[in-house]
Each structure stands twice: as structure tokens, then as C-alpha cells.
Design a protein around this motif. Structure first.
Motif, short mmCIF file in Angstrom:
data_model
loop_
_atom_site.label_atom_id
_atom_site.label_comp_id
_atom_site.label_asym_id
_atom_site.label_seq_id
_atom_site.Cartn_x
_atom_site.Cartn_y
_atom_site.Cartn_z
N ALA A 173 0.82 -1.21 0.00
CA ALA A 173 0.00 0.00 0.00
C ALA A 173 0.85 1.26 0.00
O ALA A 173 0.42 2.32 -0.48
CB ALA A 173 -0.94 0.00 1.20
N THR A 174 2.06 1.17 0.55
CA THR A 174 2.96 2.32 0.59
C THR A 174 4.08 2.22 -0.44
O THR A 174 5.06 2.95 -0.37
CB THR A 174 3.58 2.47 2.00
N GLU A 175 3.93 1.29 -1.38
CA GLU A 175 4.89 1.09 -2.47
C GLU A 175 6.30 0.82 -1.95
O GLU A 175 7.29 1.22 -2.58
CB GLU A 175 4.88 2.30 -3.41
N GLY A 176 6.37 0.19 -0.80
CA GLY A 176 7.66 -0.18 -0.23
C GLY A 176 8.49 0.99 0.25
O GLY A 176 9.69 0.84 0.50
N LYS A 177 7.85 2.17 0.43
CA LYS A 177 8.61 3.37 0.81
C LYS A 177 8.60 3.64 2.31
O LYS A 177 9.33 4.53 2.77
CB LYS A 177 8.04 4.58 0.08
N LYS A 178 7.77 2.91 3.05
CA LYS A 178 7.65 3.17 4.49
C LYS A 178 8.08 1.94 5.28
O LYS A 178 7.61 0.83 5.00
CB LYS A 178 6.21 3.50 4.87
N PRO A 179 8.92 2.10 6.29
CA PRO A 179 9.18 0.98 7.19
C PRO A 179 7.90 0.59 7.92
O PRO A 179 7.04 1.44 8.17
CB PRO A 179 10.22 1.54 8.17
N VAL A 180 7.78 -0.67 8.28
CA VAL A 180 6.62 -1.14 9.03
C VAL A 180 7.08 -1.61 10.41
O VAL A 180 8.01 -2.42 10.52
CB VAL A 180 5.90 -2.28 8.29
N SER A 181 6.44 -1.07 11.41
CA SER A 181 6.76 -1.39 12.80
C SER A 181 5.69 -2.29 13.38
O SER A 181 4.52 -2.24 12.97
CB SER A 181 6.85 -0.09 13.61
N VAL A 182 6.07 -3.12 14.34
CA VAL A 182 5.11 -3.94 15.08
C VAL A 182 5.28 -3.62 16.56
O VAL A 182 6.39 -3.74 17.11
CB VAL A 182 5.33 -5.45 14.83
N LYS A 183 4.20 -3.20 17.20
CA LYS A 183 4.24 -2.86 18.62
C LYS A 183 3.67 -4.01 19.44
O LYS A 183 2.53 -4.44 19.21
CB LYS A 183 3.44 -1.58 18.89
N ILE A 184 4.45 -4.50 20.39
CA ILE A 184 4.02 -5.60 21.25
C ILE A 184 4.20 -5.20 22.71
O ILE A 184 5.03 -4.35 23.04
CB ILE A 184 4.81 -6.90 20.96
N ALA A 185 3.41 -5.80 23.57
CA ALA A 185 3.55 -5.56 25.00
C ALA A 185 4.66 -6.44 25.57
O ALA A 185 4.94 -7.53 25.06
CB ALA A 185 2.23 -5.86 25.70
N ALA A 186 5.29 -5.96 26.62
CA ALA A 186 6.33 -6.73 27.30
C ALA A 186 5.66 -7.81 28.15
O ALA A 186 5.05 -7.52 29.17
CB ALA A 186 7.18 -5.81 28.17
N VAL A 187 5.78 -9.05 27.68
CA VAL A 187 5.22 -10.20 28.40
C VAL A 187 6.31 -11.25 28.57
O VAL A 187 7.44 -11.06 28.11
CB VAL A 187 4.00 -10.79 27.64
N HIS A 188 5.99 -12.37 29.19
CA HIS A 188 7.02 -13.32 29.62
C HIS A 188 7.79 -13.96 28.45
O HIS A 188 8.95 -14.30 28.60
CB HIS A 188 6.40 -14.40 30.50
N ASN A 189 7.15 -14.14 27.31
CA ASN A 189 7.85 -14.73 26.15
C ASN A 189 8.14 -13.69 25.08
O ASN A 189 8.12 -13.99 23.90
CB ASN A 189 7.02 -15.88 25.57
N VAL A 190 8.43 -12.47 25.53
CA VAL A 190 8.60 -11.36 24.59
C VAL A 190 9.76 -11.58 23.64
O VAL A 190 9.72 -11.16 22.48
CB VAL A 190 8.75 -10.03 25.36
N ALA A 191 10.83 -12.26 24.09
CA ALA A 191 11.99 -12.47 23.23
C ALA A 191 11.62 -13.33 22.02
O ALA A 191 12.02 -13.02 20.88
CB ALA A 191 13.12 -13.12 24.02
#
Length: 500
Positions: A299-317
Motif C-alpha cells: 500500500a505504501t509502495e515499499g517506501k515506508k518501514p513497518v513497525s510492530v508494537k508488542i507488549a512486554a510479556v514473559h515470552n517477549v523475546a
């Protein structure tokens, strides 16, 4: 009706100083101050006080002060006064307890148990006033290898990246949860500082489009306000899987806060509740996440980085590793002290883990798997000062999100009643008579002053370490030492004890 819950604060009015001007009645949205029947004498209803200190700040005679109301309960280490009051509140309402802002429980704050190293004779310190200090941060995926021509010029095609003049960004706070003026304040500050503000999951108000060169946009489970133009009016796109204040829980903006402007930005009917489900109903595996990341890049023609936001939980690594392998360019980890406009109290107080431990574990896991350079790490969840930022970068962060600190700079007094929409400082409200109290230019300047002060302190700290670049600080845990920590805590953090 019997009131089982004593008030929390008492408004004290000095009768000798009070001039009965009525300024306090105008400033308080909670109805604490009112005139007696004669229309001349001011009285107080302390039951409504949330200790926002607006009346104290604007009293021309200095006649007001707020005190904690003391109502002793029989001593009981198990059934504390707080638990008794919360039981009474739920007995009256039959509702889930809601709370705002961050976790107030007295859990260990690891930033306060981590010390920084300093240079001495063999590794001279650097004077940041006379020598260049590089605090710029670059977010985004790094190429697996660089190809250069004979003259030394790179010929490798670089993935989309975001250049920040400071390693500090403004975290996601949606239009609806905070006012448009509060968002404008952050946008103005981000533009002047050369950093990014995140519009949150509430879509983008048309007035913010002129700041799109410093905006991050969010795609949450509710998909509020998400369309192609919205995605392209940004520095990067962020998929919100979870947040530190309420891991595994969706969002809920009450209908009374959804006015015509909020409804237009979120693309929902005016006055309707904006409910984000806990799960994304198109993400049930890492493969599903990969598909959404791919779709957003298309949708952004590959021009935008995509981030994923996750909560800090026990298996976060392990989760961070999966996000990196799914194609995320940036991973945001939000710790359990992160702020919120509203969250179930029990979730806010007892779910999740500290950002310090989560960040260190995720950084080490990505290093062990040889994919650390494939993704940027952003830490979030209650950064209170510049030293916290430095420690986070040394633990492995590329940059940090802040939210509560800039709100405090604007005037927030941590009343923890954001969900009521009665913010007397014009921040967490949509009521026109309250939002106009926040001047975006003035508030934006205060935020700029705060971050510029932190930038100076970061340079001073780095100089004392003998480091002149954020790149040299990132993941450099040799510059950290623990104090008062167990062997297991030191192991997870990946640092030595003070004295070693």
C-alpha cells in the motif's frame, strides 16, 4: 445512601486570603467549587477533587491547597484500605475497575538499580561542548551486506529507513484519548526536534496532515481511520498488537468522547463507542502477521518501514524474533509501566513485565539468532529522565518512545482520571471549553525544551563515558552495572554487578 468510600483529597480554602472571585469555579470541571446561595461566598465539595491542582495554580490570592484526606482503617497488611475501597466501588457499580496512566504499584524500577560507567585515565572522557556528539538514530531494516564500487560509493539498495535527530520519539496517543491540541503540541515539537510523533489508532485529523513528514501512523485491530492516503502520510506505519498498560486487552473509547471530529478521523458514527477487539481478526499466526506487513508495504509502495508494537510479556523475546522474521522493520516493546487513557485496573497493575527485562531479553535473543541487524528495537514504558534513555540504549534499544513525560511537560498532573474526559488541563478531553485551555504553540515549546534538555544531558553522559556516538552506545552493556539486584536479574539484563 451510605457512602462506603471516603474521599481521597480535601480542598482547603484560606478564608483570610480568599477574595471570592470565582476563578476556581471556572477552572474546575469536576464541580469542586461553587457559590453559596447568597452568590458571594465560595464553598468546596472535596468529594469531587482529583488533585489536578488547576484551582491552586489559577487562584489569584493563593488561598487554596489540596491535602490528602486521612481516614484511618483498622491496620491489616492483607485487606488494605485500597482493596476495601475497591470492593465497595465494585459492590456499588457491578463494573470493571478502570484506571488511567501507568502502573503505580511499588514494583522494582530497574532503571534506578542500574548505574552508568564513566571514563578515567585510560579512556579519556569527551567534552560535548567542544567536540561533536552524534545522537541521531536510524530506524529500519539494515541490508544483509553492502556492495560498493571501486571509488567506495555504496551501490546496495537501502531499505526504507527513518532518520531521527534524537533517539527520543513521542509514543502513540490517539485523537479521542487526547485532545487535538495535545496532538498538535506533539506534532509541533516533533517537527522542531527532527523526530516523530505517533498519531495512535484514532486516524489522522486533517489539521495534522501538514506534519506528516514527522508522523507515524498506527494500524490497530479496530482499523480506525485506516486508508491508503493515511498510510502514506507518515514516516512509518505501526501495527499495534498490544500495549504495556493492558497486554492482551483491546481498546475502548467511550461514545461520549466521540464528537464529530473524532468520528470523522476514526470513520465511525458520532457518539458511538470505538471498540478495538483484543485480537486482530486477521492475525492468528506469524504467517498472518507477515501477510499484513506485506500488504502495508504494498500500500505504501515499499517506501515506508513497518513497525510492530508488542507488549512486554514473559515470552517477549520469542515474539520479537517472530516479528523480525515476519518482515517487521521496527519492533516496539512496551513495558508494564506504560501509560494509558483507560485500562482495567487489574490488567494495568498485574499483567506484563518491566521494559528493562523485556528489552534486554529481546535484544539478546535477536543477537543469538544472528538477526539483530535485520530490525530496529524501540523501547517504551515510562522513561522519566535522560539517564533512563541512555540505559535503555545501552541495553539494546535503537530509540525510545516517551508519552507521559511530554504530557507532564504540557501540564498533566497524573490525576489518573483520563477516562472521564474532564481533564482540567485540556489534554485528555474532547470538551471544547477544556481543550481550548491548551495552547499548542506554548505546550509544544515546553515539550521542545524538555527534549532539548534531555539531549544535552545524553551528550554529557555519553561524553563522560568516552563515547561520542549513539551507535557506540547501543547494546554496550559493559557501560552498565547493577546494584541491589539478584544474580538472575543481572543475568537477564546481561550486566555485571557494581564493583566487578
Amino acid at each position: 445512601m451510605i457512602n462506603y468510600i471516603p474521599r481521597r483529597f480535601t480542598v482547603v480554602r484560606d478564608r483570610e486570603l480568599c477574595i471570592n472571585c470565582g476563578a476556581c469555579t471556572v477552572q474546575c470541571a469536576n464541580g469542586c467549587h461553587y457559590f453559596k446561595e447568597d452568590g458571594k461566598t465560595l464553598l468546596c465539595n472535596s468529594d469531587n477533587c482529583v488533585a489536578c491542582h488547576r484551582c491552586v495554580a489559577f487562584c489569584p490570592a493563593g488561598a487554596l491547597r489540596i491535602e490528602k484526606y486521612v481516614c484511618d482503617y483498622r491496620e491489616n497488611a492483607n485487606w488494605t484500605a485500597q482493596y476495601q475501597q475497591e470492593i465497595c466501588r465494585q459492590a456499588e457499580t457491578g463494573s470493571v475497575l478502570l484506571s488511567a496512566m501507568g502502573n503505580p504499584k511499588p514494583y522494582p524500577i530497574y532503571w534506578d538499580k542500574i548505574l552508568l560507567n564513566a571514563s578515567q585515565v585510560t579512556n579519556p572522557s569527551i567534552d560535548p561542548l567542544r567536540e561533536p556528539m552524534e545522537i541521531r538514530a536510524i530506524l529500519g531494516r539494515k541490508p544483509e551486506k553492502l556492495e560498493v564500487e571501486k571509488k567506495g560509493k555504496s551501490i546496495s539498495e537501502m531499505p526504507p529507513q527513518v532518520m531521527l535527530e534524537t533517539p527520543i520519539m513521542f509514543s502513540a496517543m490517539s485523537f479521542g484519548s487526547i485532545s487535538l491540541n495535545a496532538q498538535k503540541s506533539l506534532a509541533i515539537a516533533a517537527q522542531e526536534l527532527g523526530t516523530v510523533f505517533n498519531v495512535g489508532e484514532g486516524g489522522m485529523h486533517p489539521d495534522l496532515k501538514k506534519y506528516c513528514d514527522c508522523a507515524a501512523v498506527q494500524v490497530a485491530s479496530g482499523r480506525f481511520g485506516v486508508y491508503k492516503e493515511y498510510l502514506n502520510h507518515s514516516k512509518f506505519v505501526e501495527i499495534k498488537i498490544g500495549q504495556g498498560a493492558k497486554p492482551g486487552i483491546g481498546g475502548h473509547l467511550p461514545g461520549e468522547k466521540v464528537n464529530i471530529e473524532v468520528s470523522n478521523a476514526r470513520m465511525i458514527p458520532e457518539g458511538s463507542d470505538a471498540i478495538s477487539p483484543a485480537p486482530h481478526h486477521d492475525i492468528y499466526s506469524i504467517e498472518d502477521l507477515r501477510q499484513l506487513i506485506w500488504s502495508l508495504k504494498q500500500a505504501t509502495e515499499g517506501k515506508k518501514p513497518v513497525s510492530v508494537k508488542i507488549a512486554a510479556v514473559h515470552n517477549v523475546a520469542a515474539i520479537a524474533s517472530g516479528c523480525a522474521r515476519a518482515g517487521a522493520d521496527i519492533i516496539v516493546i512496551d513495558g508494564f509501566r506504560g501509560g494509558t487513557g483507560a485500562a482495567p485496573t487489574r490488567i494495568r497493575d498485574y499483567v506484563g513485565i518491566p521494559i528493562e527485562l523485556a528489552l534486554a531479553a529481546a535484544d539478546q535473543r535477536l543477537r543469538d539468532e544472528g538477526i539483530r541487524s535485520a530490525v530496529s528495537l524501540v523501547a517504551s514504558g515510562s522513561f522519566r529522565c535522560s539517564a533512563d534513555i541512555v540505559k535503555a540504549i545501552a541495553l539494546g534499544a535503537d530509540a525510545c518512545y516517551v508519552a507521559s513525560a511530554p504530557l507532564i511537560a504540557m501540564g498533566c498532573h497524573m490525576c489518573q482520571t483520563c477516562n472521564t474526559g474532564k481533564c482540567n488541563w485540556g489534554i485528555a478531553t474532547q470538551r471544547p471549553e477544556l481543550t481550548k485551555r491548551l495552547n499548542p504553540e506554548t505546550a509544544g515549546k515546553r515539550v521542545v525544551n524538555l527534549i532539548q534538555a534531555w539531549n544535552h544531558e545524553i551528550k554529557e553522559i555519553m561524553g563522560g563515558m568516552g563515547i561520542n556516538s549513539i551507535d557506540s552506545l547501543r547494546g554496550n552493556r559493559l557501560m552498565l552495572r547493577g546494584i541491589g539486584l539478584s544474580e538472575k536479574e543481572l543475568e537477564i539484563l546481561g550486566i555485571k554487578h557494581a564493583g566487578e
